[in-house]
Design a protein around this motif. Structure first.
Motif, mmCIF file in Angstrom:
data_model
loop_
_atom_site.group_PDB
_atom_site.id
_atom_site.type_symbol
_atom_site.label_atom_id
_atom_site.label_comp_id
_atom_site.label_asym_id
_atom_site.label_seq_id
_atom_site.Cartn_x
_atom_site.Cartn_y
_atom_site.Cartn_z
ATOM 1 N N VAL A 1 15.140 83.368 -8.734
ATOM 2 C CA VAL A 1 13.697 83.589 -8.853
ATOM 3 C C VAL A 1 13.122 83.332 -7.459
ATOM 4 C CG1 VAL A 1 11.532 82.916 -9.940
ATOM 5 C CG2 VAL A 1 13.664 82.867 -11.261
ATOM 6 N N ILE A 2 12.676 84.391 -6.814
ATOM 7 C CA ILE A 2 12.210 84.322 -5.428
ATOM 8 C C ILE A 2 10.698 84.107 -5.409
ATOM 9 C CG2 ILE A 2 11.920 85.653 -3.301
ATOM 10 C CD1 ILE A 2 14.520 87.167 -4.238
ATOM 11 N N THR A 3 10.242 83.190 -4.573
ATOM 12 C CA THR A 3 8.813 82.994 -4.358
ATOM 13 C C THR A 3 8.401 83.764 -3.117
ATOM 14 O OG1 THR A 3 8.889 80.785 -5.344
ATOM 15 C CG2 THR A 3 7.000 81.299 -3.963
ATOM 16 N N PHE A 4 7.478 84.698 -3.298
ATOM 17 C CA PHE A 4 7.022 85.555 -2.210
ATOM 18 C C PHE A 4 5.599 85.166 -1.825
ATOM 19 C CE2 PHE A 4 4.763 89.688 -1.220
ATOM 20 C CZ PHE A 4 5.175 89.735 0.103
ATOM 21 N N LYS A 5 5.420 84.676 -0.604
ATOM 22 C CA LYS A 5 4.083 84.328 -0.120
ATOM 23 C C LYS A 5 3.367 85.613 0.271
ATOM 24 C CE LYS A 5 1.513 81.550 3.212
ATOM 25 N NZ LYS A 5 1.569 80.629 4.375
ATOM 26 N N GLN A 6 2.342 85.960 -0.507
ATOM 27 C CA GLN A 6 1.690 87.245 -0.291
ATOM 28 C C GLN A 6 0.295 87.122 0.325
ATOM 29 O OE1 GLN A 6 1.641 88.914 -4.237
ATOM 30 N NE2 GLN A 6 -0.220 87.829 -4.816
ATOM 31 N N VAL B 1 -12.415 78.510 -1.360
ATOM 32 C CA VAL B 1 -13.476 77.542 -1.623
ATOM 33 C C VAL B 1 -13.466 77.074 -3.070
ATOM 34 C CG1 VAL B 1 -14.893 78.586 0.179
ATOM 35 C CG2 VAL B 1 -15.205 79.302 -2.201
ATOM 36 N N ASN B 2 -12.658 77.691 -3.910
ATOM 37 C CA ASN B 2 -12.609 77.302 -5.313
ATOM 38 C C ASN B 2 -11.927 75.946 -5.478
ATOM 39 O OD1 ASN B 2 -13.798 79.742 -5.959
ATOM 40 N ND2 ASN B 2 -11.842 80.759 -6.348
ATOM 41 N N ALA B 3 -12.348 75.185 -6.485
ATOM 42 C CA ALA B 3 -11.709 73.913 -6.771
ATOM 43 C C ALA B 3 -10.329 74.143 -7.370
ATOM 44 C CB ALA B 3 -12.582 73.118 -7.743
ATOM 45 N N GLY B 4 -9.449 73.156 -7.211
ATOM 46 C CA GLY B 4 -8.112 73.285 -7.780
ATOM 47 C C GLY B 4 -7.142 73.900 -6.803
ATOM 48 N N PHE B 5 -6.320 74.807 -7.292
ATOM 49 C CA PHE B 5 -5.233 75.363 -6.491
ATOM 50 C C PHE B 5 -5.540 76.802 -6.084
ATOM 51 C CE2 PHE B 5 -3.499 72.328 -9.553
ATOM 52 C CZ PHE B 5 -2.926 71.407 -8.696
ATOM 53 N N VAL B 6 -5.180 77.129 -4.865
ATOM 54 C CA VAL B 6 -5.331 78.497 -4.372
ATOM 55 C C VAL B 6 -4.009 79.223 -4.559
ATOM 56 C CG1 VAL B 6 -5.862 79.940 -2.385
ATOM 57 C CG2 VAL B 6 -7.041 77.756 -2.695
ATOM 58 N N SER B 7 -4.019 80.305 -5.304
ATOM 59 C CA SER B 7 -2.791 81.061 -5.563
ATOM 60 C C SER B 7 -2.471 81.969 -4.384
ATOM 61 C CB SER B 7 -2.952 81.899 -6.836
ATOM 62 O OG SER B 7 -1.792 82.670 -7.069
ATOM 63 N N THR B 8 -1.314 81.769 -3.788
ATOM 64 C CA THR B 8 -0.910 82.580 -2.640
ATOM 65 C C THR B 8 0.443 83.253 -2.850
ATOM 66 O OG1 THR B 8 0.180 80.704 -1.554
ATOM 67 C CG2 THR B 8 -2.162 81.064 -1.051
ATOM 68 N N ALA B 9 1.038 83.091 -4.029
ATOM 69 C CA ALA B 9 2.417 83.554 -4.224
ATOM 70 C C ALA B 9 2.545 84.453 -5.439
ATOM 71 C CB ALA B 9 3.359 82.358 -4.377
ATOM 72 N N SER B 10 3.530 85.326 -5.378
ATOM 73 C CA SER B 10 4.034 86.034 -6.543
ATOM 74 C C SER B 10 5.541 85.794 -6.575
ATOM 75 C CB SER B 10 3.688 87.528 -6.482
ATOM 76 O OG SER B 10 4.207 88.119 -5.304
ATOM 77 N N PHE B 11 6.218 86.397 -7.540
ATOM 78 C CA PHE B 11 7.621 86.057 -7.757
ATOM 79 C C PHE B 11 8.447 87.318 -7.988
ATOM 80 C CE2 PHE B 11 4.790 82.761 -9.174
ATOM 81 C CZ PHE B 11 5.280 81.650 -8.509
ATOM 82 N N ILE B 12 9.705 87.245 -7.567
ATOM 83 C CA ILE B 12 10.641 88.341 -7.812
ATOM 84 C C ILE B 12 11.826 87.758 -8.581
ATOM 85 C CG2 ILE B 12 12.051 90.162 -6.813
ATOM 86 C CD1 ILE B 12 10.315 89.956 -4.287
#
Length: 425
Positions: free
Chosen positions: A136-141, A150-161
């Motif tokens: 399961v590859i993590t791809f930083k996109q 600026v949103n609270a919590g976590f910033v999503s920067t990845a998808s997966f292969i």
């Protein structure tokens, strides 16, 4: 004549693939290794896959698919909101046929985000077998920037292969490297490399760099001129070195004897010749390691490289909107990402399939890598996006994406098909 009173069966439609020669395309000048029987097909991918199965079962070496992530959003080119159970059922149907199309040594890549990742793995484990899940590859996109930062919590920067083998015991994969940062542990430079190794004089790397560029050594403080220093290291990789401890038990004879002698001669570089392998060098009882062992050509450039891991953070899609000459927001993937997948799983001449073709990225990269390809797309952009993009690849007019990394200059061709319901009789 049918018996009186028995209802006659109505004519039924038999789906077929109909070629449209006017939309196919061939290079004006054919080369000796050109491939022409590539196929771009417009139609529902499940129905098309079932029609392709009699001809291509067990022949596809690699499948890459980038299905809708089922995020609940509606984009310009597709609806990304399907009821969860229905989405899983649709994916399962397609995975079953894709498995039958793959060779025993073939590979499946499914690109997905975290919205359906866990559920997709469960279904794919069922279809392909959990033992055949490779990675399961993590791809930083993307980066942590822009409005979402600026949103609270976590910033999503990845998808997966998610990667599966058709049959792990037969799986075929190539060793691929990825670019990485300069290794700062290599801090010494062989000043007189052309002299016999016993007379080599090692100086600090930054001193050698400053001298070569006519700089004051103090101007390099705080990481200044790092890009130039990295270029210097890559160009002089056979002269940039570090030492590392090595146990006598980890080397064979005669290298073990040379290692012992080097401890007694701390200022002299000694060499252990090995007829069937690279020679080893020792200094002060430690191994002398050359930076050249870390340098590889990756995507057409000499870089510091490491073996490919399951974290892909070096392929940020900069200027992605320009690739292929077509706009395709919220769906287009970088050509170098597809090149990496195909480098791992295929060789020239192998057959590649993408049944969620989108803007045609997989087909474009497969063509540039001289792989055969099948691309299926339901929407109108099979003609508005894929066709012009692939024509430009064939004609050698697409200079974007993986063109430089593959050395592509044009050639080959493809055929265009439509899925239609043709009446029987």
């Amino acid at each position: 004549m049918p018996a009186r009173g028995r209802p006659q069966l109505a004519e039924v439609a038999s789906p077929v693939l109909v070629e449209d020669p006017a939309l196919g395309h061939r290079a004006a000048v054919a080369g000796p290794d050109d491939l022409f029987d590539n196929r771009l097909i417009r139609g529902d991918n499940l129905a098309v896959l079932r029609l392709l199965e009699p001809e291509f079962a067990g022949r596809v070496q690699c499948v890459y698919i980038d299905p809708p992530y089922n995020t609940g959003q509606v984009f310009a080119h597709y609806d990304d909101g399907v009821e969860h159970g229905r989405w899983l059922a649709q994916m399962r149907e397609r995975l079953v046929v894709l498995r039958r199309l793959l060779t025993d040594s073939g590979t499946l890549f499914v690109h997905i985000d975290d919205n359906e990742l866990a559920y997709l793995i469960t279904v794919a484990d069922e279809v392909f077998g959990r033992a055949n899940r490779i990675a399961v590859i993590t791809f930083k996109q993307s980066s942590v920037s822009g409005p979402k930062a600026v949103n609270a919590g976590f910033v999503s920067t990845a998808s997966f292969i998610v990667v599966y083998a058709r049959q792990r015991s037969s799986w075929r994969a190539s060793r691929v490297h990825a670019a990485t940062a300069r290794d700062a542990r290599y801090t010494r430079y062989i000043d007189n490399i052309d002299d016999p190794h016993e007379r080599w004089r090692l100086v600090p790397l930054r001193q050698a760099f400053a001298r070569a560029h006519g700089l004051e050594l103090r101007s390099l403080r705080g990481g200044a001129r790092e890009a130039e220093l990295e270029a210097f290291v890559l160009a002089s990789a056979h002269r940039v070195v570090r030492t590392a401890r090595i146990a006598a038990r980890d080397v064979g004879e005669p290298a073990r004897a040379v290692l012992a002698r080097s401890a007694a001669q701390p200022g002299v570089v000694l060499r252990a010749e090995r007829p069937d392998r690279e020679d080893m060098y020792f200094l002060g009882g430690e191994q002398l390691i050359f930076y050249s062992s870390k340098v590889r050509e990756v995507d057409g450039r000499l870089v510091t490289a490491q073996a490919l891991s399951t974290i892909w953070d070096d392929l940020l899609p900069n200027n992605l909107h320009n690739e292929g000459g077509v706009e395709f927001s919220h769906g287009k993937k970088p050509e170098l990402l597809l090149k990496r997948c195909l480098d791992v799983a295929t060789a020239p001449g192998d057959l590649v399939l993408d049944c969620f073709a989108g803007s045609g990225t997989t087909a474009a990269v497969a063509h540039k890598l001289r792989r055969r390809w099948l691309a299926v797309e339901l929407g109108a952009h099979a003609e508005t996006h894929c066709l012009p993009r692939l024509r430009a690849v064939v004609d050698g007019e697409d200079r974007s994406g993986a063109t430089a990394a593959t050395g592509w200059r044009g050639g080959g061709g493809f055929r265009f098909f439509r899925f239609v319901d043709a009446p029987v009789g």
